[in-house]
Design a protein around this motif. Structure first.
Motif, PDB file in Angstrom:
ATOM      1  N   HIS A 191       0.938  -1.589   0.224  1.00  7.84           N
ATOM      2  CA  HIS A 191       0.186   0.133   0.278  1.00  7.84           C
ATOM      3  C   HIS A 191       0.989   0.908  -0.433  1.00  7.84           C
ATOM      4  O   HIS A 191       0.606   2.119  -0.686  1.00  7.84           O
ATOM      5  CB  HIS A 191      -0.488   0.528   0.939  1.00  7.84           C
ATOM      6  CG  HIS A 191      -2.056   1.210   0.988  1.00  7.84           C
ATOM      7  ND1 HIS A 191      -3.330   0.369   0.950  1.00  7.84           N
ATOM      8  CD2 HIS A 191      -2.392   2.103   1.547  1.00  7.84           C
ATOM      9  CE1 HIS A 191      -4.360   2.058   1.110  1.00  7.84           C
ATOM     10  NE2 HIS A 191      -3.628   2.928   1.318  1.00  7.84           N
ATOM     11  N   TRP A 225      -7.971   3.363  -5.121  1.00  8.30           N
ATOM     12  CA  TRP A 225      -8.076   2.841  -3.563  1.00  8.30           C
ATOM     13  C   TRP A 225      -8.840   2.565  -2.900  1.00  8.30           C
ATOM     14  O   TRP A 225      -8.287   1.917  -1.628  1.00  8.30           O
ATOM     15  CB  TRP A 225      -7.660   4.276  -3.281  1.00  8.30           C
ATOM     16  CG  TRP A 225      -5.981   4.830  -4.104  1.00  8.30           C
ATOM     17  CD1 TRP A 225      -5.883   5.687  -4.792  1.00  8.30           C
ATOM     18  CD2 TRP A 225      -4.517   4.139  -3.592  1.00  8.30           C
ATOM     19  NE1 TRP A 225      -4.265   5.205  -5.217  1.00  8.30           N
ATOM     20  CE2 TRP A 225      -3.550   4.952  -4.180  1.00  8.30           C
ATOM     21  CE3 TRP A 225      -4.697   3.873  -2.353  1.00  8.30           C
ATOM     22  CZ2 TRP A 225      -1.950   3.896  -4.401  1.00  8.30           C
ATOM     23  CZ3 TRP A 225      -3.054   2.954  -2.098  1.00  8.30           C
ATOM     24  CH2 TRP A 225      -2.100   3.435  -3.190  1.00  8.30           C
ATOM     25  N   ASP A 226     -10.309   2.696  -3.195  1.00  4.99           N
ATOM     26  CA  ASP A 226     -11.464   2.020  -1.967  1.00  4.99           C
ATOM     27  C   ASP A 226     -11.179   0.873  -2.063  1.00  4.99           C
ATOM     28  O   ASP A 226     -11.116   0.127  -0.945  1.00  4.99           O
ATOM     29  CB  ASP A 226     -12.407   2.872  -2.866  1.00  4.99           C
ATOM     30  CG  ASP A 226     -12.721   4.500  -2.286  1.00  4.99           C
ATOM     31  OD1 ASP A 226     -11.901   4.849  -1.969  1.00  4.99           O
ATOM     32  OD2 ASP A 226     -13.661   4.944  -3.433  1.00  4.99           O
ATOM     33  N   GLN A 270      -8.244  -0.081   0.109  1.00  8.40           N
ATOM     34  CA  GLN A 270      -9.170   0.345   1.595  1.00  8.40           C
ATOM     35  C   GLN A 270      -9.800  -0.819   2.265  1.00  8.40           C
ATOM     36  O   GLN A 270      -9.473  -1.077   2.886  1.00  8.40           O
ATOM     37  CB  GLN A 270      -9.106   2.162   1.624  1.00  8.40           C
ATOM     38  CG  GLN A 270      -9.487   2.106   3.088  1.00  8.40           C
ATOM     39  CD  GLN A 270      -8.021   2.963   4.337  1.00  8.40           C
ATOM     40  OE1 GLN A 270      -7.215   3.104   3.302  1.00  8.40           O
ATOM     41  NE2 GLN A 270      -8.285   1.847   5.324  1.00  8.40           N
ATOM     42  N   ASP A 290      -8.925  -3.324   5.805  1.00  8.82           N
ATOM     43  CA  ASP A 290      -9.852  -2.993   6.506  1.00  8.82           C
ATOM     44  C   ASP A 290     -10.238  -4.600   6.907  1.00  8.82           C
ATOM     45  O   ASP A 290     -10.328  -5.167   8.188  1.00  8.82           O
ATOM     46  CB  ASP A 290     -10.942  -2.515   6.052  1.00  8.82           C
ATOM     47  CG  ASP A 290     -10.865  -0.892   6.012  1.00  8.82           C
ATOM     48  OD1 ASP A 290      -9.380  -0.856   7.110  1.00  8.82           O
ATOM     49  OD2 ASP A 290     -11.150  -0.172   5.530  1.00  8.82           O
ATOM     50  N   ALA A 314      -1.740   0.502  10.476  1.00  8.80           N
ATOM     51  CA  ALA A 314      -3.176   0.958   9.107  1.00  8.80           C
ATOM     52  C   ALA A 314      -3.362   2.687   9.162  1.00  8.80           C
ATOM     53  O   ALA A 314      -3.824   2.551   7.909  1.00  8.80           O
ATOM     54  CB  ALA A 314      -3.546  -0.607   9.558  1.00  8.80           C
ATOM     55  N   TRP A 315      -3.757   2.971  10.568  1.00 11.45           N
ATOM     56  CA  TRP A 315      -4.909   3.626  10.259  1.00 11.45           C
ATOM     57  C   TRP A 315      -3.873   5.055  10.359  1.00 11.45           C
ATOM     58  O   TRP A 315      -4.477   5.774   9.648  1.00 11.45           O
ATOM     59  CB  TRP A 315      -4.634   3.884  12.184  1.00 11.45           C
ATOM     60  CG  TRP A 315      -5.784   4.862  12.625  1.00 11.45           C
ATOM     61  CD1 TRP A 315      -6.958   5.609  12.480  1.00 11.45           C
ATOM     62  CD2 TRP A 315      -5.405   6.703  12.859  1.00 11.45           C
ATOM     63  NE1 TRP A 315      -7.493   7.166  12.944  1.00 11.45           N
ATOM     64  CE2 TRP A 315      -6.107   7.458  13.216  1.00 11.45           C
ATOM     65  CE3 TRP A 315      -3.763   7.365  12.601  1.00 11.45           C
ATOM     66  CZ2 TRP A 315      -6.082   8.885  12.982  1.00 11.45           C
ATOM     67  CZ3 TRP A 315      -3.815   8.635  13.408  1.00 11.45           C
ATOM     68  CH2 TRP A 315      -5.231   9.168  13.797  1.00 11.45           C
ATOM     69  N   THR A 371      -1.256   4.781   7.629  1.00  9.31           N
ATOM     70  CA  THR A 371      -1.520   4.305   6.521  1.00  9.31           C
ATOM     71  C   THR A 371      -2.783   5.076   5.741  1.00  9.31           C
ATOM     72  O   THR A 371      -3.073   5.593   4.173  1.00  9.31           O
ATOM     73  CB  THR A 371      -1.319   3.608   6.245  1.00  9.31           C
ATOM     74  OG1 THR A 371      -0.153   2.657   6.603  1.00  9.31           O
ATOM     75  CG2 THR A 371      -1.014   2.683   4.648  1.00  9.31           C
ATOM     76  N   THR A 372      -4.011   4.523   6.479  1.00  9.08           N
ATOM     77  CA  THR A 372      -4.856   5.240   6.427  1.00  9.08           C
ATOM     78  C   THR A 372      -5.304   6.459   5.689  1.00  9.08           C
ATOM     79  O   THR A 372      -5.647   7.609   4.662  1.00  9.08           O
ATOM     80  CB  THR A 372      -6.434   5.039   6.755  1.00  9.08           C
ATOM     81  OG1 THR A 372      -6.256   3.372   6.906  1.00  9.08           O
ATOM     82  CG2 THR A 372      -7.320   5.165   6.307  1.00  9.08           C
ATOM     83  N   ASP A 373      -4.658   7.295   6.810  1.00  9.17           N
ATOM     84  CA  ASP A 373      -4.634   8.660   6.766  1.00  9.17           C
ATOM     85  C   ASP A 373      -3.417   9.294   5.635  1.00  9.17           C
ATOM     86  O   ASP A 373      -3.658  10.259   4.744  1.00  9.17           O
ATOM     87  CB  ASP A 373      -3.399   9.235   7.962  1.00  9.17           C
ATOM     88  CG  ASP A 373      -4.099  10.777   8.134  1.00  9.17           C
ATOM     89  OD1 ASP A 373      -4.897  11.628   8.242  1.00  9.17           O
ATOM     90  OD2 ASP A 373      -3.424  11.371   9.136  1.00  9.17           O
ATOM     91  N   THR A 396      -3.193   7.305   3.196  1.00  6.38           N
ATOM     92  CA  THR A 396      -4.169   7.843   1.571  1.00  6.38           C
ATOM     93  C   THR A 396      -4.638   9.154   1.412  1.00  6.38           C
ATOM     94  O   THR A 396      -5.088   9.013   0.228  1.00  6.38           O
ATOM     95  CB  THR A 396      -4.808   6.521   1.872  1.00  6.38           C
ATOM     96  OG1 THR A 396      -3.825   5.057   1.968  1.00  6.38           O
ATOM     97  CG2 THR A 396      -5.649   5.897   0.130  1.00  6.38           C
ATOM     98  N   GLU A 397      -5.943   9.456   2.393  1.00  2.00           N
ATOM     99  CA  GLU A 397      -6.993  10.708   2.308  1.00  2.00           C
ATOM    100  C   GLU A 397      -5.630  11.563   1.380  1.00  2.00           C
ATOM    101  O   GLU A 397      -6.366  12.368   0.902  1.00  2.00           O
ATOM    102  CB  GLU A 397      -6.960  10.697   3.587  1.00  2.00           C
ATOM    103  CG  GLU A 397      -8.304   9.846   4.006  1.00  2.00           C
ATOM    104  CD  GLU A 397      -9.357   9.706   3.380  1.00  2.00           C
ATOM    105  OE1 GLU A 397     -10.075  10.462   2.170  1.00  2.00           O
ATOM    106  OE2 GLU A 397      -9.806   8.495   3.437  1.00  2.00           O
TER     107      GLU A 397
END
Length: 372
Positions: free
Chosen positions: A190, A208-209, A212, A216, A262-263, A265-267, A269-270
């Motif tokens: 990712h 990317w959705d 993600q 998850d 992961a949290w 990485t999600t940030d 990604t946004e």
């Protein structure tokens, strides 16, 4: 030479069976088969009316043969409670009237209502099932059938629990650890993908959705497996073995770090690949920061895989900080890069806290162990 080839194939098959989870499944299947046979043998020698219904004992053994000793006890007790409640409900409906449409409707309706209580767990589905069995199979001999049904199921549950407890009681550490390693790889991929977007790739929000969503699901799967690993140690004689508690604590620490990474990485990604609150609508930070950010993300991906120590991530982030300090660009560009820096620093610190002194295949400690 032929012997070495056969030995090599055997080694690969052995490794595959371990990493795929085939070994514990084969052991579990063999134990379930042994428990069912033992329960059948014992059931045929039970005294009284119970001897007329020996076929329920193997079923009870299968019910109790769960992936952990504690889960087997819980499932067995809940099943027996559910069957007992179903017998009571069948007795009530038979008292209301002769078995027929009304009795069946009442038995199923009341059984489903009673089975809705969460405390019954595995036994919830057995309430209405047992009530129907007593009404339709027991019939005129409902009392004897009910006693035989409950006793033989109890015999099977006890046999299943004993076999599971005495014959290599399962510890589910390897399953959790292997899955944590696999999700580390998902996270690293990712981060590499985010680096490609920064280096000049086009944004694809749907892709990317999907990525993600994959991440998850992987985190949820690891959470479940770590929970099972913790449960597998409860009431397990092998749980007292030296090192099992330390291993469990290490797995828990790695999973908590995995969630934090992961949290963050999600940030990222946004910021980088999805919302893109950045310059010229390109969906990435200002070009002045894009190259050091992409380099930093690639270093973080290598660190998560265990190919680099934490210091490599620190150095890459320092390059981004130097570019940020020297910038005179639009404040909005600086804000996006600063937010990305916070997330990347969080990834490095999470890995450092979790993998310090752990003997694992992935993470920064793996790099130190290999180097040592």
């Amino acid at each position: 030479m032929q012997f070495e080839h056969i030995a090599g194939v055997g080694t690969r098959v052995w490794r595959w069976s371990r990493t795929s989870g085939t070994q514990p499944r084969l052991l579990h299947a063999a134990k379930a088969a042994v428990a069912a046979v033992l329960a059948w043998f014992i059931a045929r020698h039970m005294p009284g009316v119970a001897a007329e219904y020996p076929y329920y004992a193997p079923l009870g053994a299968v019910v109790a043969m769960q992936t952990t000793v504690f889960a087997g006890i819980r499932s067995g007790v809940q099943t027996l409670v559910g069957i007992a409640l179903g017998i009571v409900i069948a007795g009530f409906t038979m008292w209301v009237g002769d078995p027929g449409f009304l009795a069946i409707a009442l038995a199923v309706g009341i059984g489903v209502l009673v089975g809705g209580f969460r405390v019954l767990g595995e036994g919830s589905s057995w309430v209405s099932t047992a009530a129907l069995f007593v009404l339709l199979v027991g019939g005129a001999h409902a009392e004897g059938y009910s006693l035989g049904y409950l006793v033989q199921m109890a015999v099977g549950v006890v046999v299943g629990l004993l076999v599971n407890f005495l014959v290599f009681p399962p510890l589910r550490f390897w399953d959790a650890e292997h899955r944590i390693d696999a999700v580390n790889q998902v996270l690293a991929d990712h981060l590499d993908g985010l680096a490609e977007v920064l280096a000049g790739g086009e944004r694809d929000e749907r892709a990317w959705d999907r990525q993600q969503d994959r991440l998850d699901r992987a985190i949820a799967d690891v959470r479940s497996r770590v929970s099972i690993a913790h449960e597998s140690r409860r009431l397990n004689p092998r749980g007292a073995l030296r090192g099992s508690q330390a291993r469990l604590e290490q797995d828990g620490a790695r999973f908590r770090a995995l969630e934090r990474v992961a949290w963050y990485t999600t940030d990222l990604t946004e910021l980088v690949a999805r919302s893109g609150p950045v310059s010229e609508g390109l969906g990435r930070p200002d070009p002045e920061f894009a190259e050091p950010l992409a380099t930093a993300l690639r270093e973080l991906a290598c660190m998560v895989r265990g190919e680099r120590p934490e210091e490599a991530g620190d150095d890459a982030i320092a390059e981004v900080e130097r570019a940020l300090d020297a910038s005179r660009e639009n404040p909005s560009h600086v804000a996006v890069t600063s937010a990305a820096l916070v997330a990347m620093r969080g990834i490095v610190e999470s890995e450092r806290r979790a993998t310090n002194d752990l003997d694992t295949r992935t993470g920064p400690s793996a790099f130190r162990n290999a180097r040592g």
